[in-house]
Design a protein around this motif. Structure first.
Motif, PDB file in Angstrom:
ATOM      1  N   ASN A   1       0.805  -1.226   0.000  1.00 52.39           N
ATOM      2  CA  ASN A   1       0.000   0.000   0.000  1.00 52.39           C
ATOM      3  C   ASN A   1       0.833   1.267   0.000  1.00 52.39           C
ATOM      4  OD1 ASN A   1      -2.371  -1.509   0.149  1.00 52.39           O
ATOM      5  ND2 ASN A   1      -2.065  -1.753   2.363  1.00 52.39           N
TER       6      ASN A   1
ATOM      7  N   ALA B   1       2.584   4.563  -1.032  1.00 57.27           N
ATOM      8  CA  ALA B   1       2.387   5.591  -2.052  1.00 57.27           C
ATOM      9  C   ALA B   1       2.994   6.878  -1.520  1.00 57.27           C
ATOM     10  CB  ALA B   1       0.918   5.787  -2.362  1.00 57.27           C
TER      11      ALA B   1
ATOM     12  N   GLN C   1       2.535   9.773  -3.230  1.00 59.64           N
ATOM     13  CA  GLN C   1       1.643  10.867  -3.588  1.00 59.64           C
ATOM     14  C   GLN C   1       0.292  10.305  -4.027  1.00 59.64           C
ATOM     15  OE1 GLN C   1       2.217  12.847  -7.287  1.00 59.64           O
ATOM     16  NE2 GLN C   1       3.500  11.250  -8.117  1.00 59.64           N
ATOM     17  N   SER C   2      -0.707  11.147  -3.924  1.00 59.59           N
ATOM     18  CA  SER C   2      -1.957  10.813  -4.579  1.00 59.59           C
ATOM     19  C   SER C   2      -2.524  12.095  -5.166  1.00 59.59           C
ATOM     20  CB  SER C   2      -2.938  10.179  -3.587  1.00 59.59           C
ATOM     21  OG  SER C   2      -3.067  11.010  -2.461  1.00 59.59           O
ATOM     22  N   TYR C   3      -3.047  11.971  -6.345  1.00 57.02           N
ATOM     23  CA  TYR C   3      -3.605  13.106  -7.087  1.00 57.02           C
ATOM     24  C   TYR C   3      -2.627  14.288  -7.125  1.00 57.02           C
ATOM     25  CZ  TYR C   3      -7.667  10.261  -6.335  1.00 57.02           C
ATOM     26  OH  TYR C   3      -8.515   9.199  -6.284  1.00 57.02           O
TER      27      TYR C   3
ATOM     28  N   TYR D   1       2.049  15.355  -2.613  1.00 52.28           N
ATOM     29  CA  TYR D   1       2.868  14.396  -1.876  1.00 52.28           C
ATOM     30  C   TYR D   1       2.424  14.296  -0.423  1.00 52.28           C
ATOM     31  CZ  TYR D   1       6.043  13.696  -5.735  1.00 52.28           C
ATOM     32  OH  TYR D   1       6.563  13.333  -6.941  1.00 52.28           O
ATOM     33  N   HIS D   2       2.467  13.071   0.098  1.00 53.05           N
ATOM     34  CA  HIS D   2       2.099  12.864   1.497  1.00 53.05           C
ATOM     35  C   HIS D   2       3.269  13.124   2.430  1.00 53.05           C
ATOM     36  CE1 HIS D   2      -1.417  11.137  -0.133  1.00 53.05           C
ATOM     37  NE2 HIS D   2      -0.838  10.052  -0.579  1.00 53.05           N
TER      38      HIS D   2
ATOM     39  N   SER E   1       3.141   1.741  -5.194  1.00 53.30           N
ATOM     40  CA  SER E   1       3.420   2.471  -6.424  1.00 53.30           C
ATOM     41  C   SER E   1       4.858   2.965  -6.461  1.00 53.30           C
ATOM     42  CB  SER E   1       2.465   3.653  -6.534  1.00 53.30           C
ATOM     43  OG  SER E   1       2.684   4.534  -5.459  1.00 53.30           O
TER      44      SER E   1
END
Lengths: 440, 401
Positions: free
Chosen positions: A72, A74, A76-78, A81-82, A99
């Motif tokens: 799980n 990631a 970044q999403s959309y 960056y997290h 990813s």
């Protein structure tokens, strides 16, 4: 119908309202990273490297420790960056989970985020590839580690000659802290070289001239790939977008075991109760996470001497004054940057004037100079590239015009005969006109 | 340094036991922890002691325990090695125990050990690797300089360990370095790392070479044939240091020895090949640049200009004198009324235009001058037309009369 179209709208409104909070991680006014993703091979690192990780938490970082092959994962999403920084303490992972892959990690760095990568005697291709992308090539020789028969470390872990006491540090107080590191650093792992064409990589800890990269207990049949002080043990890279990368060939360097160990370099009388590892790791991490050496320029101003407003254009040979403020981030607040080598260029294709700026000790840098007698479109340029500091590149375009027709010198003594001739002719003309018309 | 020189002088036998932390497993079975007291145990002339500390898991000293060496295996062959009958440790107090080891029982190399301890029902064991190391002797070190044909030695120098000899050579010569390594008992020794580096002192550029044993008796030699190395050395002449690095796990005195200080004279390379010895650091401040302004052209001295000014004014004086001589009169001047006013306006206008030109020189710019000139021109035109036609009429009347 109306209610079903209302739901997405409400959701959108909620997201828009929350957006400022979701993006609150990075702020150009406080460049220190906040949220850090730590990827590990084995969750045991949480305890074996707890001192190092705790030092991060103590300084206010939010650590997110995950297994490197977590499906799980990631960054970044959309498009947002997290995390602000990534710590890769997973030398053995065959392929990163979720990813994440080399391209994703490099995109993360390319967008200005920081990376710490630690390898080990057994480092997977995936990790080597990321390091190569960053400009550091780990030795590819099978089972090779850095061995130093002359300057190995005598510790309570025994005296395997692949456990070395390295003290060949770069001389930079901004990278390693102002106190300096006096104790040798325990190191066991891979050696690497920095790509010689790379202008951005900096060797922080290098091996001694007697070291080589080879297999323990094996006969050397060919010349080792890496020999002597060209072996880099720990390097940093500062990218053009000011993203910072730290690459270490040894994960154990960050471990509690090495932090607390006493150290004595073979052949040296000095026995240190504590190795320099903790100070080295913590100080270098402070630099990597922008707690030091991050510069900001502001209040760029220029004007003609005797005026206060910024002109839209200078005339050749005008006297100009240029000033700017430079501040350095110390992890908590902006402090005046003190350096005697900030330079201004007055630049058109090449620098016409290059001058060192004076400063008042409070971060205000200024200089005065005469605009050259060449007209064209110039630039005020400040290019400040110093080891360990973020690069300052300021450019401000300014046209320089020639003299107007009435700005030239009028009363040139050498021209008096010409003036005399003109005016005497005029007088003669006036008198002659009268005489010609009225003489009888 | 107690190292032997030319003849392999007897070296103080210093067999040493060094723990090798391949495993370094400390397992507390029921709460006993065993640690090796020190990694370097000097065997002295013939006896080394293996010393361990036994503690409980809580870190307390265990006063009495039965500590015994269970097994010793050679790492290289895997074969068990006997350390003689006495495999029991002697208590020294404070939880410390020691075991005497006879040097004759061990040869150079690494050994796996297992030590067990038991005390009051508590047990513990230590599985580790120890390394038997010794100081090696360097002998018969020679530096020989050959001609290009390699037949005749130009110079032959013997070097004592730790010393540096100075040699001058050209690219037509060959430098041979030879030496022997042996264990304290005189057996030829083959270490893991035998590397010779040729280092240009000024630039720091290095060229490493792996040195292999030349013959059966493990004498090491390496030849540097400079004619073949000119390209690699970037045509750099100057002082080179020939450093010998010898190291091994079982060698107690691994060393870096600057053997030769070499003055090497290499032929000049093609243009540009010797450049960029020290690349300019990109972090250093740049050199200051000051713009060189164009110097104004040289002018004649003021007195000369003034003399010529007077010269240019002389014709005007001559003009006035001439008028005087001619006996100029103004009898044609209108006697009064409008023509006289027109006359005044016309010549006044011309005077003002000439005055304007003077002002243009003094301070006005072209645009204001042209503007004023326009007005003045118009102002002069009307009376000028009037007075000139009046004068023309007068002269026509005079002719017809």
């Amino acid at each position: 119908m109306a209610s079903s179209s209302g739901k997405p709208l409400a959701l959108l409104a909620a997201v828009l309202l929350l957006l400022p909070f979701l993006c609150a991680g990075f702020n150009p006014d406080s460049p220190t990273d906040r949220r850090v993703l730590v990827l590990v091979d084995d969750l045991a690192i949480k305890s074996s490297h707890s001192t190092y990780l705790q030092s991060l938490t103590d300084r206010g970082f939010e650590l997110d420790i995950k297994l490197a092959d977590d499906p799980n994962l990631a960054l970044q999403s959309y498009g947002s960056y997290h995390y602000d920084a990534l710590v890769l303490f997973a030398p053995k992972v065959e392929s990163l989970g979720g990813s994440l892959d080399t391209a994703a990690v490099m995109d993360f760095v390319d967008s200005g985020h920081d990376l710490i990568l630690a390898a080990d005697a057994t480092t997977s291709e995936a990790i080597r590839e990321i390091a190569t992308e960053c400009g550091a090539d780990f030795d590819e020789f099978h089972k090779a580690v850095v061995i130093d028969h002359v300057k190995y470390a005598i510790t309570k872990f025994g005296s395997d000659h692949s456990l070395i006491a390295a003290d060949n540090l770069i001389d930079s107080s901004v990278i390693l802290g102002s106190e300096g590191i006096k104790e040798p650093i325990l190191y066991r792992g891979l050696g690497h070289t920095l790509n010689p064409t790379s202008e951005l990589g900096i060797k922080v800890l290098s091996a001694s001239p007697t070291a080589f990269s080879g297999k323990v207990d094996a006969e050397i049949t060919d010349l080792p790939n890496l020999i002597g002080s060209s072996i880099s043990l720990v390097s940093v890279v500062q990218a053009r977008n000011n993203a910072r990368i730290m690459i270490s060939g040894s994960l154990e360097l960050f471990s509690n075991k090495f932090f607390e160990s006493s150290v004595q370099q073979f052949g040296s009388e000095n026995k240190y109760e504590k190795s320099g590892n903790q100070q080295f790791a913590v100080e270098l991490t402070k630099w990597t996470f922008h707690e030091r050496g991050h510069l900001k320029a502001s209040n760029v101003h220029h004007h003609k001497i005797g005026e206060t407003d910024e002109p839209s254009m200078y005339r050749i040979t005008d006297n100009a004054r240029y000033s700017l403020e430079i501040n350095e981030w110390n992890g908590k607040e902006w402090q005046p940057y003190q350096a005697d080598d900030v330079q201004l260029q007055f630049y058109m294709m090449s620098p016409y004037v290059l001058k060192t700026l004076s400063h008042d000790g409070k971060g205000l840098y200024f200089t005065e100079f005469q605009v050259p007698d060449v007209y064209g479109v110039f630039q005020f340029k400040v290019e400040h590239n110093r080891l360990g500091y973020t690069a300052l590149n300021l450019a401000k375009q300014i046209p320089v015009r020639p003299f107007r027709h009435d700005e030239y010198e009028r009363f040139i003594p050498a021209a008096f005969p010409y003036y005399g001739a003109s005016f005497s002719t005029m007088i003669a003309f006036f008198v002659f006109g009268i005489v010609f018309l009225y003489h009888k | 340094m107690a190292m032997g020189g030319a003849g392999g002088v007897a070296v103080g036998v210093m067999l040493v036991l060094v723990t090798f932390s391949l495993g370094f497993v400390r397992a507390g079975e029921g709460g006993l922890v065993i640690e090796l007291e020190s990694q370097t145990l000097s065997l002295g002339s013939d006896a080394a002691k293996l010393e361990v500390v036994v503690k409980s898991a809580e870190g307390e000293v265990v006063p009495s325990a039965t500590v015994s060496l269970i097994s010793v295996h050679s790492v290289a062959s895997g074969a068990p090695v006997s350390l003689g009958g006495n495999a029991g440790f002697v208590a020294l107090g404070d939880g410390r125990f020691e075991l005497g080891v006879q040097s004759g029982e061990l040869s150079l190399g690494k050994y796996k050990l297992r030590v067990d301890a038991a005390s009051d029902g508590r047990k513990g064991f230590l599985a580790t690797v120890v390394c038997v190391a010794a100081k090696m002797a360097v002998s018969n070190a020679n530096v020989v300089l050959f001609d290009s044909d390699g037949a005749v030695a130009d110079s032959h120098q013997e070097v004592k360990f730790g010393e540096t000899v100075t040699v001058s050579a050209t690219h037509l010569q060959k430098l041979k370095v030879e030496f022997q390594l042996s264990t304290p008992s005189g057996v030829p020794f083959k270490p893991q790392q035998v590397i010779l580096t040729l280092r240009h002192v000024e630039s720091g550029a290095k060229q490493p070479y792996l040195v292999s044993p030349a013959s059966e008796d493990l004498g090491y030699e390496h030849s540097l044939e400079f004619s073949k190395m000119v390209e690699k050395l970037n045509h750099r002449s100057g002082t080179y240091s020939v450093d010998l690095i010898v190291g091994d796990d079982v060698m107690e005195n691994s060393f870096l020895w600057s053997l030769v200080s070499l003055e090497l004279d290499l032929p000049e390379g093609p243009e540009g090949s010797t450049a960029s010895v020290a690349p300019v650091s990109k972090f250093a401040p740049k050199l200051e640049i000051a713009h060189i302004f164009r110097q104004p052209e040289k002018r004649p001295p003021t007195y000369l200009s003034m003399a010529f000014l007077i010269l240019t004014l002389l014709p005007l004086v001559g003009f006035f004198v001439g008028l005087q001589q001619l006996g100029v009169n103004l009898k044609n001047l209108p006697s009064g009324g409008l023509p006289l006013a027109a006359c005044g306006g016309f010549h006044g206008g011309i005077a003002m235009i000439l005055g304007l030109y003077f002002m243009f020189w003094l301070k006005l710019n072209l645009f204001t001058t042209l503007q004023i000139l326009g007005f003045l021109g118009l102002f002069t035109l009307v009376p000028g037309f009037h007075i000139l036609s009046y004068l023309a009429d007068n002269s026509a009347k005079l002719k017809s009369a």
